[in-house]
Design an enzyme around this catalytic site. Structure first.
Site: not given
Length: 448
Positions: A253, A283, A329, A338, A384
């Site tokens: 993105s 993504h 990742h 995160r 995620d």
């Protein structure tokens, strides 16, 4: 503009006593007291243009070799825990306000509470949607994916682009950044209204999103429009929108927005393109796939599953040719920070939730299995692996919508970069291309 620190030893040398986080914070805080972000930028940009020009002249042809990333994500030099500590918070809140992160990304300076309040009020003033976008959203069929609706609405907002109008009128290129800034501020302000409209149309029978309250912060207004009033959920959304904003410029993105923006497409078109990239299962849709996998796991094994049975389930997943969603990742080589801050939020607010307990159990088992398998460069959980579990706990169970939240947050990172791309006069991005046959010939490849 988000930076990933490269090389922990070098960073350790740079962050000696004189450059401790507290000293850096104080210095950046003292850099400006102005509350108008555009005025702050106007004073910064000429200095940065001169600095970049000098740097290119001296080192434009220097090869820097391969970079190993081993310190995780940093926003303008600050780690996520540092951002959680230093960025201003809402009254009575504990999580950073996304407005503060946006100021940091744009200026490189930790904002004051007054500067953050200015951004909140500015976004509230700019939030109204044009009627044609509202009509379009209301006319979409219910089987159109939320991300498709988001991308289409952002594209239609291009009717409001100040940059597109100024470019058509022949504005001098040195002023490009000013109009990109205006579009970025307008778009970020409007995104929660677009996103909430999509949510209400799909999942709340088209009920009204209500009105923006100019006295509330961006996240609080967003959760109100979605129909959620739990103070903990509002705090979660402040954290979520902060940490999902960006992590480096090479992800799909972020790179898409940079590529499309380099053609001098306005920020609405560039960001809409970015959202089409974010909608891909590799993504932004990954958080949805994690939750589906966890749900299937619970259905098959039950809620109280032993480590041994869980390990077998993981191996069965891998042996069937699938991956364990939420792990690994492309850039990071350690646990995604995160993920860590979301885990800390869950430990504080929902430690007994069955789905969170399962995620915590997987954290103990999956990395060892992936290391044993020997294929994964990074066996650690990413962002995620956790976000969907938190949203489910507070009642947002519509998994197809999760990536829309990701998209609203991602605007902070990519649009702050777009402002600087135009301020520094970055050229059209045009990678070299070569046919497969030409590449084979170049390296002397012989088949058979």
């Amino acid at each position: 503009m988000t930076l990933l620190a490269a090389g922990s030893r070098a960073a350790a040398r740079l962050r000696g006593p004189k450059n401790s986080p507290c000293v850096l914070f104080a210095a950046r805080h003292a850099a400006t007291a102005a509350t108008n972000l555009k005025d702050v930028l106007a004073s910064m940009i000429p200095k940065e243009q001169a600095r970049i020009k000098s740097f290119r002249q001296q080192h434009g042809s220097t090869a820097i070799g391969q970079i190993t990333v081993d310190m995780g994500i940093r926003f303008r030099g600050f780690s996520i825990p540092e951002c959680q500590k230093l960025l201003p918070k809402a009254a009575g809140g504990e999580e950073p306000l996304p407005e503060g992160l946006f100021w940091l990304l744009v200026t490189g300076e930790v904002p004051t509470p007054e500067q953050v309040s200015w951004v909140s009020r500015e976004w509230a003033k700019r939030a109204a949607l044009p009627s044609h976008v509202v009509t379009m959203l209301d006319n979409f069929p219910t089987n159109l994916h939320p991300m498709s609706q988001l991308s289409a609405a952002i594209t239609a907002l291009n009717s409001e682009s100040k940059f597109a109008r100024a470019y058509a009128e022949g504005i001098n290129r040195v002023k490009y950044w000013e109009f990109v800034y205006e579009d970025a501020m307008d778009l970020i302000a409007k995104l929660p209204c677009v996103a909430a409209k999509i949510y209400r149309n799909l999942y709340r029978e088209g009920s009204s999103i209500g009105a923006i309250d100019p006295n509330l912060d961006w996240s609080h207004n967003f959760t109100n429009m979605l129909g959620y009033t739990d103070p903990q959920f509002i705090e979660l959304m402040r954290l979520y929108l902060t940490i999902h904003s960006d992590h480096e410029g090479g992800n799909v993105s972020a790179h898409t927005s940079h590529l499309v923006g380099s053609a001098l497409s306005d920020p609405y078109l560039a960001f809409a393109a970015a959202m089409n990239g974010l909608a891909g299962p590799l993504h932004g849709l990954a958080n949805q796939e994690v939750l589906l996998w966890l749900t299937d796991l619970q259905k098959e094994l039950g809620q109280d599953v032993s480590d041994e049975k869980l390990r077998d389930f993981i191996w069965n997943t891998l042996n069937s040719g699938r991956v364990v969603p939420g792990y690994g990742h492309a850039v990071l080589r350690k646990t995604d920070p995160r993920y860590t801050c979301q885990r800390e939020f869950a430990l504080k607010h929902l430690p007994k939730d069955p789905m969170f307990k399962l995620v915590a159990q997987l954290y103990k088992i999956v990395p060892n299995v992936l290391l044993e398998q020997g294929k994964a460069k990074n066996p650690w959980p990413n962002v995620d692996a956790h976000s969907g579990v938190l949203l489910q706990y507070y009642g947002m169970k519509e998994m197809k919508y999760y990536t829309v939240l990701f998209g609203v947050s991602r605007a902070l990172g990519v649009l702050s970069q777009l402002i600087w791309s135009r301020a520094l006069g970055f050229p059209l991005e045009r990678p070299k291309s070569m046919s497969t046959a030409g590449l084979m010939q170049l390296v002397g490849y012989k088949s058979g």
